[in-house]
Design an enzyme around this catalytic site. Sequence first.
Site, PDB file in Angstrom:
ATOM      1  N   GLU A   1       0.809  -1.215   0.000  1.00  0.00           N
ATOM      2  CA  GLU A   1       0.000   0.000   0.000  1.00  0.00           C
ATOM      3  C   GLU A   1       0.846   1.271   0.000  1.00  0.00           C
ATOM      4  OE1 GLU A   1      -1.775   1.140   3.756  1.00  0.00           O
ATOM      5  OE2 GLU A   1      -3.651   1.517   2.712  1.00  0.00           O
TER       6      GLU A   1
ATOM      7  N   ARG B   1      12.898   1.554   2.010  1.00  0.00           N
ATOM      8  CA  ARG B   1      11.736   1.037   1.280  1.00  0.00           C
ATOM      9  C   ARG B   1      11.590   1.638  -0.110  1.00  0.00           C
ATOM     10  NH1 ARG B   1       6.388   0.826   4.627  1.00  0.00           N
ATOM     11  NH2 ARG B   1       5.963  -0.531   2.835  1.00  0.00           N
TER      12      ARG B   1
ATOM     13  N   HIS C   1       1.110   5.803  10.595  1.00  0.00           N
ATOM     14  CA  HIS C   1       0.437   6.393   9.445  1.00  0.00           C
ATOM     15  C   HIS C   1      -0.935   6.924   9.842  1.00  0.00           C
ATOM     16  CE1 HIS C   1       2.951   3.611   6.680  1.00  0.00           C
ATOM     17  NE2 HIS C   1       3.424   4.838   6.613  1.00  0.00           N
TER      18      HIS C   1
ATOM     19  N   VAL D   1       4.947  -5.417  13.033  1.00  0.00           N
ATOM     20  CA  VAL D   1       5.834  -4.529  12.270  1.00  0.00           C
ATOM     21  C   VAL D   1       4.987  -3.427  11.625  1.00  0.00           C
ATOM     22  CG1 VAL D   1       7.712  -6.127  11.892  1.00  0.00           C
ATOM     23  CG2 VAL D   1       5.712  -6.203  10.405  1.00  0.00           C
TER      24      VAL D   1
ATOM     25  N   CYS E   1      -2.602  -2.340   4.491  1.00  0.00           N
ATOM     26  CA  CYS E   1      -1.220  -2.206   4.037  1.00  0.00           C
ATOM     27  C   CYS E   1      -0.834  -3.255   3.002  1.00  0.00           C
ATOM     28  CB  CYS E   1      -0.262  -2.333   5.222  1.00  0.00           C
ATOM     29  SG  CYS E   1      -0.474  -1.047   6.441  1.00  0.00           S
TER      30      CYS E   1
END
Lengths: 282, 1022
Positions: free
Chosen positions: A75, A95, A170, A265, A271
């Site tokens: 995501e 990432r 987030h 995590v 996600c």
Amino acid sequence: MAGLMAGFGHYTHAVVRGIPASLAKEALRSSQAEVDLAQALREHEAYVEVLRTRLGLEVVELPADESLPDCVFVEDAAVVCGDTALITRPGAESRRRETEAMKDALKDLNLNIVEMTDENATLDGGDVLFTGREFFVGLSKRTNQRGAEILADAFKDYAVSTVPVMEGLHLKSFCSMGGPGLIIIGSSEPAQKALKIMQQMSDHRYDKLTVADDLAANCVYMNLPNKGHVLLHCTADQFPESVKVFEKLKDHMLIPVSNTEKVKVDGALTCCSVLINKKANL
Amino acid sequence: MTTEAGSEKAEEVKEKAEESAAQTDQSEKATEETQEVTKAESEVNEKEKEKEKEGKEGKGISRYLPTWLKKQKSQSQTSPTKEAPPAEEPDSKVTQEEEAPAPEVNGHAEEVEEKEEVKSEQVREKEESHSNASADTEPVKEEKVEESAEKSPEETKETTEGEGAEEEKKGQQPEGEAEGGEGGEGQTSIFQSPLRLVRKSKMKLVVCHVTLLDGTDFTCEVEKRAKGQYLFFKMCEHLNLLEKDYFGLTYIDTHEQKCWLDPTKEIKRQIRSNNWQFSFNVKFYPPDPSLLTEDITRYLLCLQLREDVASGRLPCSFVTHALLGSYTLQAEFGDYEPDQPRPLDNIGQLTFAPNQNKEMEEKILELHKSHRGMTPAQADAQFLENAKKLSMYGVDLHHAKDSEGVDIMLGVCANGLLVYKDRLRINRFAWPKILKISYKRNNFYIKIRPGETEQFESTVGFKLQNHRSAKRLWKVCVENHSFFRLNAPEPPNKARFLTLGSKFRYSGRTQAQTRLASSLIDRPAPKFERTSSKRISRSLDGAPMISITEAENGREPHLELHSDSKVKEVDVSPGDAEATSLQSPGPSEADLSQDHDKTQDEVLKHQANISQLKRSFMEAPPPSPPQPNQWEKRLTSSPATTIRIQQQQVVSVPETEAAAADNTVSDTKEPAKTTEVEIEETVVVQEVSRAAKPGLVTVTPIPPAEPTTEQETSKQEVKAEEKVVTVGKEEPKKQESVSSESESEEEAEYHPNVSVSISHTQIPEEKEEEEEQEDDKRGEQEVSAPDALSLPAEVSKPEEEANRVEEDAGAEKKTDAEEKEDERETEESTDDPMITPDEAPNGLTLPEEGETGMSAPAEEEEEPKVNGEASLVEVEQRPQVICCSEPPVVKTEMVTISDTFAAQKTEIATKEVPIVHTETKTITYEAAQLDGNDGEPGVLMTAQTITSESLCTTTTTHITKTLKGGLSETRIEKRIVITGDCDIDHDQALAQAIKEAKEQHPDMSVTRVVVHKETELAEEED
């Protein structure tokens, strides 16, 4: 006729990615929890299976990349709305390369690809809440103003409002959409504050569904033919109080999905997939 | 800019004079009042003569006054004839003004000529100001005379012509222009269809070019003095548009800014450079276009949106561009026909998007195919259904900076105010959350309703590029709020006439009203021709193409409104109702009354009447508060002078009495021992500044006050104080009554949620002043407080020297201002100086202030925020009332002339503050709030406005009771504001006021008389 902003929750495709073994040790996390990799794999498999079999979505499964321990959380790598896909620039340096495979996959789906090339911009898809009428972008550790601007530029039809994320990783760590005009929100103070901000910033009215646990507020909503409202949510084992709330949604097809490992995590339900509506594309 | 403005002003003045003349002839409204005034004036004049003599003997200042007067007149009215010194020809003057003999009326000189003249005058004035000697005055007079002579021939012409235009003129009445005009105007215009008016009028016609939404140009002639609504209604008639309230006309001002043409004001005063070029545009984007009644309205909205989309004003995605484009094709070309020459051939020439490319065009065509069978109306509806969802639909963006100087955009829309940073929405203030909208200088403020958990209201400030931007934003907010949130436009606030600052309000129908009205529309859907923006014109509906004219002439029946519906409409919009009733003295009126019971057949019989009705419907001026407009006009553009007489009585007097007493200007109650009569004359000096040329300073002397004062002095104790005009204003503030007068207001407030009621509130007056003035004001306020308690102890210090200094300073300032004007950036600097004074605790010394203002500007620029905040704070303190503080104006120069002549008696203080016209205005649109009640010192007893043809007189009485050490003091303050397009004999008015005050309250004494004379510059009008 596929008009503008029609069919919120209509999806035909889903992009997911495998879990690399490196996730257990190397994936970024805000806690020190030990991840049971095998359990994580099982849960993820079940998750994909729900999308593919139970919901009938066309699932594009990208292979895991051991060098990208967080790659399962697709995501964050892309934001898809309509036929436009914004390839993000994840806030975590480690990432950044996750987007490569995602970009290719989305290209293959004939989406219009917009890339975030500005080196000052960061954006994680987990900070992007699309309500069907507008975007809210959480300004968090992973997402900055510039990233939000680029998102706004990519989706010009929609209002894009920024919401500061005080706690949690987030924006969607404590909220998500539960239906058209329905926001599922955690009961923590930061979550409630964020909701207030969103409500103030919006020209539209949203109902809210408050759940006891912030993490439980992250659900996957879809509106599928022959199935109507579908909500993937946490299990009663994990968040019993919150599930009681979900069970009040009489019009929704409720699908509890176990997510005990990835959550360690900071991985929530949303996600793990990027949902796409190819039919809506003009 | 400046130069032009000056010229315009001059023209306006002339026109006003003409109007007044015409009106006089009609003498419909010409009332006894006027006559009385005249008498009074004559008396005053006599007195003035005496005074002048005395003044000459006693003090130089007195001499000066006449000069000042002359100057003012010349500037404001530009009519040489009037300029004759009052002493010499008081009577004649009066007659001219009142009766406006044809020859005397100023003609329309060629603008060029006027400009030149103005310039010359300015130069002269400048010279004068420097010299300040009485000797200088004479030459000026001569020149003026010459000018008059030159103009006279033309003037006469106009006068003769003028009769035809009477109707319109009525509407536009002289001084009241804005307000008085509204009531009258609206009605008047309604009387006849615009077309008729044109025919009748022998007035000069001007050709207007209006760019329509389909890109075509519409040309029509309007009378030179026509108001905005005249042209607008004409446009709507041309377009056969009934749901017209969503639309408006725009023009480009001298700053290249797109502005909405105010329907209630004369066109000529709004546009610049005699550029009669307009655009017909959507002003309020209906949130749900499907609720519109007629397809033609949706079509026009579509045209606007196509343009918005194509230009990038309404951003949308590629897909949306394609989708909207495809609907456009369907609407304009009908079904996709593979065989026919494909629209594709044309598609490249049509603009659908700012960055249109082949890919998009192909996508458009592809989508077009899918719309087969869709009628043009359906295609339009689909277009709108999609366009309305776009996040920027109907959002009017304005550049601004936040409190930290970060560039942002403020978006005004149906739901409220949006704040954007780049493309991100960073905040949103829904209308219900906004308690007050105001601006001061280039600051724009909104006061936010406290949240659930918050106790206090918060105010958010933004910085606009300049005061014009701030005002424009403010106006847009006021209009949008009124249109989308209110059931009916805010009723005229009677209190407002006392207020300084902009009285601007939305005067049209609200969305609720227009929806109701349009729901009553009962005509066959009008046929209209679709013209794809550039070349293709063909009827897609399959209906015969009918030219608009045909439609109107041949299809009257279409326009039938059910009688019932008509009636309802009338109810909905008072303006219309009035218009109708007024309009149709004959049959139509009867029809209306009878219509309720009539059947349609019957209605048909009255087609003729109906057509009239239709016209009235189209023409009906939006209901607008008459008075406010007048004031606004006057303040804004009218050269007219305003005289305020304030009486402050400090004594125990029954309030009721006081209230009763104040009915007329002449009525002054002086129950208390101490009465302060303040007659404030503020002269707004025209700033004629050319960008290129550094400063021409025009100084207008205010003579009238002196003579009156002297008389008073002899009988009563009068202190003559020489202060800047500001002082007068300040006092009111103390009391917390605020009255805002001129258009030039730099600040304005608007309380979105509450209706403004003046009655409870006192109106603090803030006049437009330069920043310096503001400072002075504040200083005065401080001072004034003590005064109120005790007898006025203010000493008149200013002497000729002071005046001179100020003038000089003013001149310099002007220069600065001019420069600023040229460059907006520069403006800020100018403002700053003004700000500085405010900050400074004492602004009392005029000379110093002037200097400060001049020297300080650059430094202060940096601190604009501070000032703005300060002002804001002030405003907030008096929530209840409309506060308009008119601080410093950038462009305006202040010239203050104070005479100490009166000093002889020392007791009468005369404050003459010429106020410079400022570009910046503060306008407050406040609704009365409860908090306003907290211990305000005074009570506003009465407020009365009497409007005659040429003059509008407003008297406000303010009573303040104070308990000091067991003594109760009652102070009655009377404020008389006279607004007129023609010359006002201030002396007479003042004398009359004082006389009456004495008669009414023999036991009270007049402690103070302040005269403010304000002349407005044309430029500032908006």
